[in-house]
Design an enzyme around this catalytic site. Sequence first.
Site, PDB file in Angstrom:
ATOM      1  N   CYS A 116       8.220  -8.546  14.072  1.00  0.00           N
ATOM      2  CA  CYS A 116       8.127  -8.577  15.543  1.00  0.00           C
ATOM      3  C   CYS A 116       8.963  -9.737  16.109  1.00  0.00           C
ATOM      4  O   CYS A 116      10.175  -9.671  16.101  1.00  0.00           O
ATOM      5  CB  CYS A 116       6.670  -8.637  15.974  1.00  0.00           C
ATOM      6  SG  CYS A 116       6.444  -8.108  17.695  1.00  0.00           S
ATOM      7  N   HIS A 124       4.073  -4.266  13.541  1.00  0.00           N
ATOM      8  CA  HIS A 124       3.202  -5.139  12.752  1.00  0.00           C
ATOM      9  C   HIS A 124       2.669  -4.395  11.516  1.00  0.00           C
ATOM     10  O   HIS A 124       1.644  -3.710  11.597  1.00  0.00           O
ATOM     11  CB  HIS A 124       2.038  -5.653  13.603  1.00  0.00           C
ATOM     12  CG  HIS A 124       2.436  -6.676  14.605  1.00  0.00           C
ATOM     13  ND1 HIS A 124       2.539  -8.019  14.293  1.00  0.00           N
ATOM     14  CD2 HIS A 124       2.785  -6.564  15.906  1.00  0.00           C
ATOM     15  CE1 HIS A 124       2.921  -8.686  15.372  1.00  0.00           C
ATOM     16  NE2 HIS A 124       3.085  -7.830  16.364  1.00  0.00           N
ATOM     17  N   GLU A 149       1.160  -5.604   9.093  1.00  0.00           N
ATOM     18  CA  GLU A 149      -0.026  -6.265   8.544  1.00  0.00           C
ATOM     19  C   GLU A 149      -1.334  -5.762   9.135  1.00  0.00           C
ATOM     20  O   GLU A 149      -2.405  -6.024   8.583  1.00  0.00           O
ATOM     21  CB  GLU A 149       0.079  -7.786   8.750  1.00  0.00           C
ATOM     22  CG  GLU A 149      -0.053  -8.273  10.187  1.00  0.00           C
ATOM     23  CD  GLU A 149       1.251  -8.267  10.969  1.00  0.00           C
ATOM     24  OE1 GLU A 149       1.348  -8.985  11.974  1.00  0.00           O
ATOM     25  OE2 GLU A 149       2.174  -7.524  10.576  1.00  0.00           O
ATOM     26  N   GLY A 173     -26.444 -23.568  -0.824  1.00  0.00           N
ATOM     27  CA  GLY A 173     -26.931 -22.268  -1.258  1.00  0.00           C
ATOM     28  C   GLY A 173     -26.013 -21.141  -0.834  1.00  0.00           C
ATOM     29  O   GLY A 173     -26.219 -19.991  -1.202  1.00  0.00           O
ATOM     30  N   GLY A 174     -24.967 -21.463  -0.051  1.00  0.00           N
ATOM     31  CA  GLY A 174     -24.020 -20.451   0.403  1.00  0.00           C
ATOM     32  C   GLY A 174     -22.942 -20.163  -0.625  1.00  0.00           C
ATOM     33  O   GLY A 174     -22.821 -20.839  -1.654  1.00  0.00           O
ATOM     34  N   ASP A 221     -19.530 -20.386  -0.463  1.00  0.00           N
ATOM     35  CA  ASP A 221     -18.408 -21.317  -0.610  1.00  0.00           C
ATOM     36  C   ASP A 221     -18.788 -22.539  -1.450  1.00  0.00           C
ATOM     37  O   ASP A 221     -18.082 -22.894  -2.399  1.00  0.00           O
ATOM     38  CB  ASP A 221     -17.909 -21.778   0.763  1.00  0.00           C
ATOM     39  CG  ASP A 221     -17.423 -20.622   1.622  1.00  0.00           C
ATOM     40  OD1 ASP A 221     -17.098 -19.567   1.058  1.00  0.00           O
ATOM     41  OD2 ASP A 221     -17.384 -20.776   2.852  1.00  0.00           O
ATOM     42  N   SER A 222     -19.899 -23.186  -1.103  1.00  0.00           N
ATOM     43  CA  SER A 222     -20.266 -24.403  -1.834  1.00  0.00           C
ATOM     44  C   SER A 222     -20.659 -24.073  -3.270  1.00  0.00           C
ATOM     45  O   SER A 222     -20.385 -24.846  -4.193  1.00  0.00           O
ATOM     46  CB  SER A 222     -21.401 -25.149  -1.129  1.00  0.00           C
ATOM     47  OG  SER A 222     -22.608 -24.425  -1.149  1.00  0.00           O
TER      48      SER A 222
END
Length: 511
Positions: free
Chosen positions: A79, A169, A171, A224-225, A227-228
């Site tokens: 674009c 686009h 994507e 507890g998530g 990512d961590s």
Amino acid sequence: MTEKILILDFGSQFTQLIARAVREANVYCEIIPFNKPFEFEPGLKGIILSGSPFSVNENNAPDVDVQAFISKVPVLGICYGAQLTAKRFGGLVAKSNKREYGRAILQLKKEDVLLKDVSQQSHVWMSHSDTIKELPEGFELLADTESIPVAAFKKNGTETKPLYGVQFHPEVYHSKEGKKILNNFLLHICGCTQDWTPAHFITYTVAALKKQIGDRKVIMALSGGVDSTVAATLIHRAIGKNLFGIFVDNGVLRKNEFGAVLEMYAQLGLNVTGIDAKQRFYTALADKSDPEAKRKAIGSLFIDVFQEESKKIEGVGLLGQGTIYPDVIESLSVHGPSATIKSHHNVGGLPDHLHLELVEPLRSLFKDEVRKVGRELGIPAEMIDRHPFPGPGLAIRILGEITEEKVQLLQEADHLYTKMLKDTGLYATVWQAGAILLPVKSVGVMGDERTYEFTVALRAVTSVDGMTADWAHLPYEFLANISNEIINNVRGINRVVYDISSKPPATIEWE
């Protein structure tokens, strides 16, 4: 990483989607602002120029030296990136007679490796007000549409690396074969080996962590998530018991979550200390009803508790964090960090207070990639597939003042809601779900008694990354059943409503 694609960001709302598409093709990529200097490292295989809200004909339009780029690596302009390329080489870019936005049909004019296996009349997505009226000398038309004369092009010649542009686009989801076009660029034009897999990432990252950390100790706040937990597991693989995790019960976790998460960490072999600080948090939250005041009270006390525990561990030199790539991209945005809608919902502020070197093994990954790495690490699906949960927990799902009694009410309602979503197979179909306790009491009738009790709102959304979200169209039968289940089993709640707001304009959380 030995091989990568660089995406130069001109401020497009779709730039992250380009990166996601490249990653899905098992090719590592990075997004940087168009005006940030970079080195042509040996592993750099190609450059993608993003779209932009700007016009190439504006006085201060973003600009890069495309000619210098193609002396080193292949380039694909998307674009705005395509229009900038055309203008730089002497083509004509001007305002369209009408803004071109939405679906269009791609008409292939010439066979080329960029469009290999792409269908004639493939659906693509347009979003631009300028258009390329004339291609520069030495450029070749590859495709057009009914409304624009140049939809895809290439630069001819053998004296430089390949140069391509597409004025749509590829994507976005609406470009039906867009991923195929990007894959052709990566594989056939840039020569990428497409070997960037979760297993490859783990091997590389563990080796890099060993080198960065050595025999030093790392302390980390765990939530507890996803990512961590994934970040901690990677660091543990690198340094074992030299990782010291701290999991704080702030009193506003989900029902039984403190014990269940600690048990899961033990199964993973992580060295984690659980701190029961519920009463301290309830005291800090007393009489606070403003959402930001609640967030700040929780964040400030969390830092205090974490610092107290960290002082008990001698010789800590590093702080582990579960930072992921969208956080990094936002901090490097073309437009600067986004305006603050709410304060950071995890453990923001710890690095400033502890003055420790950071260890962030996930800072190059998107959320879905974190989950893939977690599965490869053998982390149980129960933890990997958990919905996102805000750092301030149920405190921002209890509108108004927080009391221990209100927390227990919401924990019970939320527990029944989550359990029924899982039992009916609906949990995996939504991105995030939760219950919100409203500061509203209403009259009800239960048996022969009139009641005057709280209302709970149920929230469930579908999303890819939380940036935008639509309300989940849960079956009426499910909603009827969960309403009955909550009202019949949670004394203190006599009314259940369902939130059908999308983001934007609403946010996923109510506070």
